[in-house]
Design a protein around this motif. Structure first.
Motif, PDB file in Angstrom:
ATOM      1  N   MET A 190      52.607 -12.041 -93.583  1.00 34.48           N
ATOM      2  CA  MET A 190      52.835 -11.043 -92.536  1.00 34.48           C
ATOM      3  C   MET A 190      54.015 -10.141 -92.865  1.00 34.48           C
ATOM      4  N   GLY A 191      54.807 -10.528 -93.858  1.00 34.50           N
ATOM      5  CA  GLY A 191      55.977  -9.721 -94.179  1.00 34.50           C
ATOM      6  C   GLY A 191      57.168 -10.000 -93.280  1.00 34.50           C
ATOM      7  N   THR A 192      57.075 -11.050 -92.462  1.00 37.08           N
ATOM      8  CA  THR A 192      58.215 -11.409 -91.610  1.00 37.08           C
ATOM      9  C   THR A 192      59.401 -11.865 -92.458  1.00 37.08           C
ATOM     10  N   THR A 237      52.257 -18.067 -93.544  1.00 35.41           N
ATOM     11  CA  THR A 237      51.863 -16.977 -92.648  1.00 35.41           C
ATOM     12  C   THR A 237      52.969 -15.930 -92.606  1.00 35.41           C
ATOM     13  N   ALA A 238      54.208 -16.397 -92.506  1.00 37.54           N
ATOM     14  CA  ALA A 238      55.349 -15.480 -92.422  1.00 37.54           C
ATOM     15  C   ALA A 238      55.447 -14.621 -93.670  1.00 37.54           C
TER      16      ALA A 238
END
Lengths: 229, 294
Positions: free
Chosen positions: B91-93, B87-88
């Motif tokens: 999301m580009g986190t 997910t990270a």
């Protein structure tokens, strides 16, 4: 399953990792809980006031806020805060810990606001009417007559909210923020003695929540004393 | 009127300054952010005697440090659960996730994957572990007919069981630590794991042993990949070049041995402590008497 190994294994883990559980885990769990409940109460009070204000539009908006927060899982909110909001508001100098703490505050505020609103509305309407008929202003009736009685309903419920939050901070372990459940993941992940680590963490959680719930219960009794009815 | 204008101007100025500051912040990306799930010895785990970024150790973390160094960036490891890692990335986190990911079609579809890297026998050897008393009971695929075998959900091990142990009954499990408990409890009689995990299990737990059966593993599955955002081809190419350099210099084997050493010493120390305090290990009485003496 060989149960005889569990006690020695627990002793082993405690000998080597007690700092991880107690110094780090307990400290971070309490820190997160305290932050969440403190700011949750402040924000929750404001939300409760807004919920009872006379403008319909504001009441509606706050109603949506409360319903959304209370109607979605807290884990989902953590994801939203950690991934989405921290991306959108990337100019804010917040650490991952702060984002999760913020999510917990917001979550707590929705629950606390309902506790406060319910506590105030549980005070008999006759009290306000009597105060008004004696010549007190609306504000005076609220601060001098209604609120002191409402506190009696609110405080024990806030204590319970604290206990709830203490357990809910375990979700912060999704992002390894150092709370007790993170201690379990770290120690369990390094040693694969997961069951033993779970037991240790479980006992620590109980040691934290049990005295708290006793305090809340004592408080409730103390508050119940001296009620007119 | 004048006051209003000045106010408006001031406000606009404020806006510009914050916007500029925000831009500066975004471009300051000298940090290479890497997501990992540090509960997976020997690939990524935490050395609790260390603090901050230093505490993340294991093969994947050594690789991450190597990549950051080659790129001339400062490494920031962001720990999160395995599910959250991907997910990270999307999301580009984070810039990439290094957490023992193996190659899978849906990962290929959803992300940019790096070339393979090879963490020793962690992935190349896939084995089946059993309870100690069943050691040597299952040595060929046929021995597993009708036997319950645990495998992590949607893992390589699960598909290996389906392909190579057609007679077995697969029990899907969530995380390996829990699965180990289930194996010992008797929920299933065997469990398919990577060799690296099996070694760590066995070093900590005298109750489990290798079954003697080993899967035949396709080359495609023997390695791990780094997960990056779909379409981030520049970074992918950069990472692939670095991986090639690491492979050519032959550091993988060294790293893996070191990581495994660390993972095993996480409990090896304890064993010596325990040997000093109590001579026997079997029997609950021993355990409780030890507790009292503490």
């Amino acid at each position: 399953m060989d149960l005889s190994q569990i006690v020695p294994n627990i002793v082993k883990l405690l000998q080597q990792y007690w700092q991880v559980f107690l110094l780090e885990g307990v400290a971070n769990t309490l820190k997160l809980t305290a932050i969440a409940v403190l700011f949750g109460v402040i924000l929750g009070t404001l939300v409760a006031m807004a919920k009872m204000c006379r403008f319909k539009a504001v009441r509606f908006m706050i109603g949506v806020y409360i319903e959304v927060i209370r109607g979605t899982p807290i884990l989902l909110q953590l994801y939203i805060f950690y991934f989405v909001l921290s991306n959108v508001f990337s100019f804010l100098p917040l650490t991952p810990f702060m984002w999760v703490a913020l999510a917990l505050c917001i979550n707590s505020s929705a629950y606390v606001s309902e506790v406060i609103r319910a506590g105030i509305q549980a005070v008999d309407k006759g009290q306000t009417e009597a105060a008004r008929s004696l010549g007190l202003s609306g504000r005076q009736a609220m601060t001098r007559i209604v609120l002191p009685q409402a506190v009696r309903n609110i405080l024990p419920a806030l204590g319970n909210e604290f206990i709830m939050m203490l357990k809910e901070t375990s979700l912060a372990s999704t992002f390894f923020l150092g709370d007790l459940m993170t201690s379990y993941l770290l120690v369990g992940g390094a040693t694969y003695l997961r069951f033993e680590a779970l037991i240790i963490v479980g006992v620590i959680y109980l040691c934290l929540t049990f005295p708290l719930s006793k305090v809340v219960a004592a408080f409730e009794r103390r508050m119940a004393r001296g009620t007119a009815d | 009127m004048k006051l209003k204008k000045i106010l408006a101007l001031l406000l606009a100025l404020c806006l510009i300054v914050t916007a500029a500051a925000a831009c500066g912040e975004g471009k300051k990306g000298e940090k290479l952010k890497v997501a990992t799930s540090p509960d997976f010895a020997p690939m990524a785990f935490v050395d609790t005697s260390k603090q901050g970024q230093e505490q993340y150790v294991g093969f994947d973390m050594m690789l991450a440090r190597y990549i950051a160094e080659e790129m001339g960036m400062e490494l920031e490891i962001m720990p999160m659960s395995f599910d959250a890692c991907t997910t990270a990335v999307s999301m580009g986190t984070v810039d990439m996730a290094i957490s023992g990911f193996s190659w899978k079609q849906d990962r290929e579809d959803g992300f940019n994957l790096s070339d393979f890297y090879y963490p020793g026998d962690n992935e190349s050897d896939q084995v089946v572990i059993v309870r100690k008393e069943d050691e040597g009971k299952y040595t060929s695929a046929g021995d597993f007919n009708g036997v319950k075998v645990g495998a992590q959900t949607s893992s390589l091990q699960e598909s290996l069981c389906q392909e190579q142990l057609p007679g077995c009954e697969i029990v899907v499990v969530g995380d390996l630590g829990t699965a180990l408990l289930q194996l010992k409890k008797g929920d299933f009689d065997a469990m398919a794991v990577a060799k690296g995990q099996a070694d760590v299990f066995m070093s900590n737990d005298p109750d489990v042993a290798l079954s003697g059966f080993q899967f035949e593993v396709d080359d495609k599955y023997t390695a791990n990949v780094i997960v990056m955002k779909k379409g981030n081809d520049d970074l992918t190419k950069q990472v692939n070049d670095i991986l090639k350099k690491a492979y050519d210099s032959g550091v993988y084997g060294e790293w893996y041995d070191e990581a495994k050493e660390m993972a095993m010493s996480a409990t090896a120390q304890e064993v010596t402590i325990e040997d000093e305090s109590s001579s026997g290990e079997d029997g609950a009485e021993d355990g409780s008497s030890q507790l009292e003496s503490e």
